[in-house]
Design a protein around this motif. Structure first.
Motif, PDB file in Angstrom:
ATOM      1  N   GLY A  61     -13.583 -10.240 -19.560  1.00 44.04           N
ATOM      2  CA  GLY A  61     -13.306  -9.986 -18.154  1.00 44.04           C
ATOM      3  C   GLY A  61     -13.436  -8.521 -17.817  1.00 44.04           C
ATOM      4  N   ARG A  62     -12.749  -8.144 -16.749  1.00 41.72           N
ATOM      5  CA  ARG A  62     -12.781  -6.758 -16.294  1.00 41.72           C
ATOM      6  C   ARG A  62     -11.371  -6.326 -15.917  1.00 41.72           C
ATOM      7  N   ILE A  63     -11.139  -5.025 -15.953  1.00 40.21           N
ATOM      8  CA  ILE A  63      -9.841  -4.471 -15.570  1.00 40.21           C
ATOM      9  C   ILE A  63      -9.838  -4.269 -14.060  1.00 40.21           C
ATOM     10  N   ARG A  64      -8.757  -4.691 -13.426  1.00 41.77           N
ATOM     11  CA  ARG A  64      -8.581  -4.454 -11.992  1.00 41.77           C
ATOM     12  C   ARG A  64      -7.211  -3.825 -11.784  1.00 41.77           C
ATOM     13  N   THR A  65      -7.173  -2.756 -11.019  1.00 38.15           N
ATOM     14  CA  THR A  65      -5.927  -2.075 -10.677  1.00 38.15           C
ATOM     15  C   THR A  65      -5.679  -2.249  -9.191  1.00 38.15           C
ATOM     16  N   THR A  66      -4.485  -2.753  -8.851  1.00 36.94           N
ATOM     17  CA  THR A  66      -4.117  -2.981  -7.462  1.00 36.94           C
ATOM     18  C   THR A  66      -2.853  -2.203  -7.156  1.00 36.94           C
ATOM     19  N   ARG A  67      -2.878  -1.449  -6.070  1.00 38.92           N
ATOM     20  CA  ARG A  67      -1.683  -0.731  -5.624  1.00 38.92           C
ATOM     21  C   ARG A  67      -1.140  -1.448  -4.399  1.00 38.92           C
ATOM     22  N   TYR A  68       0.197  -1.583  -4.350  1.00 41.27           N
ATOM     23  CA  TYR A  68       0.808  -2.274  -3.223  1.00 41.27           C
ATOM     24  C   TYR A  68       2.212  -1.741  -2.995  1.00 41.27           C
ATOM     25  N   THR A  69       2.760  -2.074  -1.829  1.00 45.03           N
ATOM     26  CA  THR A  69       4.129  -1.707  -1.499  1.00 45.03           C
ATOM     27  C   THR A  69       5.010  -2.934  -1.681  1.00 45.03           C
ATOM     28  N   ALA A  70       6.028  -2.815  -2.520  1.00 44.68           N
ATOM     29  CA  ALA A  70       6.938  -3.923  -2.795  1.00 44.68           C
ATOM     30  C   ALA A  70       7.873  -4.134  -1.610  1.00 44.68           C
ATOM     31  N   SER A  71       8.584  -5.245  -1.628  1.00 45.62           N
ATOM     32  CA  SER A  71       9.487  -5.574  -0.518  1.00 45.62           C
ATOM     33  C   SER A  71      10.603  -4.542  -0.355  1.00 45.62           C
ATOM     34  N   ASP A  72      10.927  -3.811  -1.443  1.00 36.91           N
ATOM     35  CA  ASP A  72      11.963  -2.773  -1.342  1.00 36.91           C
ATOM     36  C   ASP A  72      11.401  -1.427  -0.867  1.00 36.91           C
ATOM     37  N   GLY A  73      10.091  -1.409  -0.551  1.00 35.78           N
ATOM     38  CA  GLY A  73       9.467  -0.196  -0.044  1.00 35.78           C
ATOM     39  C   GLY A  73       8.865   0.707  -1.116  1.00 35.78           C
ATOM     40  N   SER A  74       9.076   0.372  -2.390  1.00 31.33           N
ATOM     41  CA  SER A  74       8.534   1.216  -3.461  1.00 31.33           C
ATOM     42  C   SER A  74       7.050   0.912  -3.679  1.00 31.33           C
ATOM     43  N   GLU A  75       6.330   1.950  -4.091  1.00 31.71           N
ATOM     44  CA  GLU A  75       4.910   1.796  -4.392  1.00 31.71           C
ATOM     45  C   GLU A  75       4.774   1.264  -5.810  1.00 31.71           C
ATOM     46  N   ARG A  76       3.949   0.258  -6.002  1.00 36.38           N
ATOM     47  CA  ARG A  76       3.751  -0.359  -7.315  1.00 36.38           C
ATOM     48  C   ARG A  76       2.276  -0.378  -7.666  1.00 36.38           C
ATOM     49  N   THR A  77       2.004  -0.466  -8.951  1.00 39.45           N
ATOM     50  CA  THR A  77       0.642  -0.607  -9.441  1.00 39.45           C
ATOM     51  C   THR A  77       0.595  -1.772 -10.412  1.00 39.45           C
ATOM     52  N   LEU A  78      -0.342  -2.674 -10.201  1.00 37.46           N
ATOM     53  CA  LEU A  78      -0.550  -3.819 -11.085  1.00 37.46           C
ATOM     54  C   LEU A  78      -1.893  -3.633 -11.776  1.00 37.46           C
ATOM     55  N   VAL A  79      -1.879  -3.640 -13.100  1.00 42.57           N
ATOM     56  CA  VAL A  79      -3.108  -3.587 -13.876  1.00 42.57           C
ATOM     57  C   VAL A  79      -3.266  -4.955 -14.516  1.00 42.57           C
ATOM     58  N   GLU A  80      -4.412  -5.591 -14.291  1.00 43.99           N
ATOM     59  CA  GLU A  80      -4.626  -6.922 -14.839  1.00 43.99           C
ATOM     60  C   GLU A  80      -6.058  -7.072 -15.309  1.00 43.99           C
ATOM     61  N   ILE A  81      -6.257  -8.056 -16.163  1.00 44.75           N
ATOM     62  CA  ILE A  81      -7.575  -8.438 -16.624  1.00 44.75           C
ATOM     63  C   ILE A  81      -7.985  -9.645 -15.797  1.00 44.75           C
ATOM     64  N   VAL A  82      -9.125  -9.570 -15.135  1.00 49.90           N
ATOM     65  CA  VAL A  82      -9.663 -10.703 -14.398  1.00 49.90           C
ATOM     66  C   VAL A  82     -10.688 -11.363 -15.322  1.00 49.90           C
TER      67      VAL A  82
END
Length: 121
Positions: free
Chosen positions: A80-101
């Motif tokens: 697969g490939r590495i994908r990095t997604t940045r998002y804002t959690a429900s508590d307002g904190s910035e998060r980063t998810l690194v996953e293999i697609v």
């Protein structure tokens, strides 16, 4: 000369938990974790093992094993490939998810059956 970039990952490891399968339109998406390990010798000569957990997403397609066959404790091989997604959690904190697609995924062995039908991780 054109520079070509490559984002490719190959993993062989154990599925860590029962996949969560979602319907997305006419397709299905499975999310689960895969553990890989690496053995190395520490400075003191002791043999050590390091386990790394990878978040994996797999869409149902002809190169991916049927999502329902992916179970906790299975030994899988995926490309697969590495994908990095940045998002804002429900508590307002910035998060980063690194996953293999996963573009390709094969269930190599089924999980061993215990008396309770589950595998400890």
């Amino acid at each position: 000369m054109k520079t070509e970039y490559l984002n490719r990952v190959e993993l062989r490891g154990i599925v860590g938990h029962e996949p969560k399968i979602f319907s997305v339109g006419d397709s299905k998406l499975a999310r689960f974790s895969v553990a890989t390990n690496e053995s190395y010798r520490a400075r003191n000569g002791e043999l050590r093992e390091e386990v790394t957990w990878h978040n994996v997403s797999a869409w149902d397609n002809r190169k991916v094993a049927p999502l329902e066959t992916i179970r906790k404790g299975c030994f899988v091989y995926l490309v697969g490939r590495i994908r990095t997604t940045r998002y804002t959690a429900s508590d307002g904190s910035e998060r980063t998810l690194v996953e293999i697609v996963a573009g390709e995924l094969e269930v190599v062995t089924e999980p061993p059956q215990s008396q309770t039908g589950s595998v400890d991780s």
